[in-house]
Write an enzyme that holds these catalytic residues in place. Structure first.
Site, PDB file in Angstrom:
ATOM      1  N   ASP A   1       0.815  -1.205   0.000  1.00 22.33           N
ATOM      2  CA  ASP A   1       0.000   0.000   0.000  1.00 22.33           C
ATOM      3  C   ASP A   1       0.852   1.260   0.000  1.00 22.33           C
ATOM      4  O   ASP A   1       1.931   1.299   0.601  1.00 22.33           O
ATOM      5  CB  ASP A   1      -0.895  -0.025   1.249  1.00 22.33           C
TER       6      ASP A   1
ATOM      7  N   GLU B   1       1.024  -0.623  -5.148  1.00 18.57           N
ATOM      8  CA  GLU B   1       0.058   0.445  -5.393  1.00 18.57           C
ATOM      9  C   GLU B   1       0.880   1.731  -5.510  1.00 18.57           C
ATOM     10  O   GLU B   1       1.190   2.380  -4.518  1.00 18.57           O
ATOM     11  CB  GLU B   1      -0.951   0.564  -4.250  1.00 18.57           C
TER      12      GLU B   1
END
Length: 819
Positions: free
Chosen positions: A488, A541
């Site tokens: 993330d 990401e």
């Protein structure tokens, strides 16, 4: 030989200077034995009250030889039966000196084992114990029982005439109870030099085996080893249910310059709650959860729990086959799940009964679990982690989570997990200023404070912190058989100026804005995971144009950096552009045609995943079907056409739960997907079931059509048929497998039927048949299509030698394969 006690009142006065009550003295006298004494002891004994005659005669008949300190009371029984007395030597007091007492009382002693426990001294073995609230402490070694002197403040000591420290236990009496246990301060360290060396260098790839709470057998005794890294602490103690959360009597020892504190506690096992009581540099204290706890209490409770896994894996066949094909060369269709809300109220084991079957039925190859690591606030969806090594206890134990992963594997479904190494929350019981100073976070406030989320960023330049995170990535893959990590917020890690204004950040040593420490960390993490765990994939990401996210770490790019080493990267550009296009009214789409074609300009710069994730269906962004313009029929039709386009586009697919059946409402973690839309009693149920049936068929055809996934990262696996039909809102392209076998994908994003729409095709395919049509009636469409085999005509079109004529349904995508 029967045991009796010897009490020497003068010796007791010399050490503790306490008055002995008449009642206590009489009780001690009735149990006194006559023994051979050193001159010093005889002198002290001459001052004792005279014993009763009957008692003295009985004691004389059953005397034992005992030798004690001239300044210390010690009750000894059957000493001679254990070992011979040492040669005459001037005994010394076994009591702790004032400095050691103060350091232990203030929890600032770096080496409690050096003063507590048993230690040879002139005249015998000194036993010392620190047991706050204890009434008495007795050393038990075979037939020997030696009651230690109460030195006050919870300290007990005594000198026993032994040649060496025996194997012994402590009998500790409290008000209303008595406990016999091994002495925690009689054990050697549980960590060896190699562990400490690797920790110091930041290269312990299985750090969880060295730090944290580990039930084990040490020196033949069962217990739990507790270890924690706290280099700035003046002292660390262990607090838990086993000592009423008072760590005073459980000081840990510092293992050299490693910053690691250690204590093996005998008799402590699974299920015990604990924390570390840390004395900060300023002398204040803080109670902290274990950074490497494998299990935690259910939030909002915050204690760590001693855990040992009992799960027996049954996924050997899955693990063996997963490494056969690299992720970017195989089918990869992902269903993103927030476990606590997928079916609210279900535990890991209950989810294991439903989720694998559901995902397998829909044909997804993988699930991606939003962060399951422990987090204090459910509304963060798991993205603000406090327990990096513990699955959230909201749904069960770590073994329960393993059971779920195992069940998914046995159903043929891979498991990806969102992993959050970018930041952590500021909770004062967790990682923030863990030992009183910045430790896991950067010491520079400009580098530590995350501007968007009110959290703290890790100090990636510190070897031990980098080790904590790299080992954590390995931990989830090795201990929980996770097949991939979706990392993330990578962009926030890579740039020093991320969400910061001028003056709020400091350039790197080269004057640039790249976070060189974070780059090195990500490279090390990826290289380590891929080396240690065959078949695992890491997914970034990353929302910027950083060069080489999925390039090998040893391949240096034009920017001077090696690749970050990820296997796949989320294509955030495709997501934003394509969603922007379909949200326009069809009459305006011709002006935004490039938003659907631009992705092919950079499609092969990285290995991409096309994500329609949770982030796109919350916070006012609407669900996927609700983004589409028009009436309900048009919304569903465009939703289906978009999914058909997405599944055919180069790259892997990711779809968030609820979008597979066209949920109209935004997702909420409070109640999860609107499953009631699939209730046959609901009037519009066929509309939602039709979309889900389409997703199932998309995945089925996808998995059996190598052209759609085999050459996702190779430019020769894609050919435009027509990419500039803006006036028609039509897109058509070929996907090719390694053998050159094509699939033709055609999307019509206008709300009108286009009859006999001519498309150029290769002339070496004698016939085509429709293998998927998002406008079929069973999906909720108008059932317009091409049911018969379509044969090419020798009329060139779109720069190709042959062409076919198709009926293009409104707001629909067609897939055709060679007949």
């Amino acid at each position: 030989m029967k045991s009796v006690k010897s009490v020497k009142k003068a010796a007791e006065k010399a050490v503790s200077k306490k008055a002995v009550t008449k009642k206590a003295a009489e009780k001690a006298v009735t149990k006194k034995a006559t023994a051979k004494e050193t001159p010093a002891v005889k002198k002290a004994a001459a001052k004792k009250p005279a014993p009763r005659k009957g008692t003295a005669k009985k004691a004389a008949a059953k005397k034992v030889t005992a030798r004690t300190s001239p300044v210390q009371k010690v009750a000894v029984r059957e000493v001679a039966a254990v070992v011979p007395a040492p040669p005459p030597e001037a005994p010394v007091s076994p009591a702790l000196d004032a400095q050691d007492r103060e350091r232990l009382l203030s929890a600032t002693h770096h080496d409690p084992h050096s003063v507590l426990g048993g230690h040879p001294l002139p005249g015998g073995v000194a036993f010392r114990a620190f047991k706050p609230y204890a009434r008495s402490v007795t050393v038990v070694a075979g037939t020997l029982r030696a009651e230690l002197h109460d030195d006050g403040d919870g300290f007990f000591s005594g000198l026993v005439p032994l040649r060496e420290v025996p194997k012994y236990r402590l009998l500790v009496a409290y008000e209303g109870s008595e406990q016999e246990t091994e002495d925690a301060y009689a054990f050697l360290p549980t960590l060896g030099d190699l562990d400490l060396h690797l920790i110091g260098e930041g290269r312990h790839e299985q750090l969880w085996r060295a730090l944290g709470a580990e039930p084990m057998t040490h020196q033949g005794v069962s217990g739990t080893r507790f270890t924690v890294w706290a280099p700035n602490a003046r002292g660390v103690s262990l607090a838990g249910t086993f000592n009423f959360w008072d760590g005073t009597g459980y000081p840990m020892r510092s293992l050299g310059s490693s910053g690691v504190w250690e204590l093996f506690v005998p008799g402590i096992g699974e299920g015990e709650l604990y924390k570390y009581e840390i004395t900060r540099p300023d002398g204040s204290k803080t109670l902290r959860a274990d950074p490497l706890a494998r299990r935690t209490q259910v939030p909002p409770e915050t204690s760590s729990i001693v855990h040992a896994s009992r799960h027996e894996w049954g996924d050997a066949a899955w693990l063996e086959q997963r490494a056969q094909t690299p992720a970017h060369e195989g089918p990869f269709s992902v269903y993103e799940v927030h476990l606590p809300s997928w079916r609210p109220g279900l535990t890991y084991r209950q989810l294991a009964e439903q989720l694998p079957a559901y995902v397998k039925d829909l044909g997804f190859t993988h699930v991606e679990l939003m962060p399951v690591a422990e987090h204090p606030f459910g509304g963060s969806w798991g993205y603000q982690v406090t327990g990096f090594y513990a699955p959230t206890a909201r749904l069960g134990t770590p073994d329960d989570f393993k059971f779920l992963v195992d069940a998914l594997h046995q159903a043929g479904v891979g498991v990806l997990m969102d992993w959050v190494p970018a930041h952590f929350p500021r909770d004062d019981w967790a990682l923030a200023e863990f030992d009183g100073r910045p430790l896991y976070e950067h010491e520079d406030p400009l580098r530590s404070a995350h501007p968007d989320w009110g959290t703290l960023e890790f100090d990636y330049g510190r070897p031990e912190v980098r080790n904590f995170l790299v080992a954590n990535a390995v931990y989830w893959c090795e201990e929980f058989h996770i097949d991939g990590l979706r990392v993330d917020a990578v962009a926030s890690m890579l740039y020093l100026d991320y969400s910061r204004e001028p003056g709020q950040w400091v350039p790197n040593e080269h004057g640039g804005r790249e976070n060189l420490d974070a780059v090195a960390f990500l490279q090390e993490m990826n290289a380590t995971v891929y080396r240690r765990v065959p078949g695992v994939v890491t997914v970034a990401e990353e929302s910027t144009a950083w060069d080489g996210v999925t390039r090998a770490t040893h391949h240096v790019g034009p920017g001077g950096f090696g690749g970050l080493g990820f296997g796949l990267k989320w294509n955030m550009g495709w997501m934003h552009d394509s969603l922007g296009y379909v949200q326009h009214d069809p009459i305006h789409r011709k002006y935004h045609h490039h938003e659907m074609t631009f992705s092919m300009v950079y499609a092969y710069s990285e290995n991409y995943v096309l994500p329609i994730s949770h982030d796109e269906v919350v916070h006012g962004k609407k669900s996927l079907v609700s983004k589409m313009p028009g009436d309900w029929w048009q919304q569903r039709a465009t939703h289906r056409a978009y999914l058909g386009f997405m599944w055919a586009h180069p790259g892997k697919q990711l779809l968030f739960m609820g979008q597979e059946f066209a949920q109209g409402a935004e997702w909420s973690e409070a109640h999860g997907p609107d499953w009631w839309l699939l209730d046959p009693a609901y009037g519009a149920e066929p509309d939602h079931r039709g979309v889900r049936d389409l997703v199932r068929d998309l995945n089925t055809v996808y998995r059996h059509t190598p052209a759609l996934w085999q050459r996702d990262t190779a430019p020769d696996g894609f050919q435009w048929i027509v990419g500039d039909a803006a006036e028609d809102n039509v897109f058509a392209f070929l996907r090719l497998d390694a053998e050159g076998t094509p699939l033709l994908a055609v999307s019509n994003f206008s709300p009108v039927v286009r009859h006999d729409y001519r498309l150029g095709v290769p002339d070496d395919i004698p016939a085509w048949h429709e293998t998927l049509n998002t406008d079929l009636a069973r999906y909720g469409g108008g059932d317009i299509g091409n049911p018969d085999v379509v044969k090419p005509e020798p009329q060139g079109w779109h720069g190709r030698p042959a062409s076919i004529r198709l009926n293009l349904p409104p707001l629909a995508t067609l897939w055709l394969r060679p007949a």
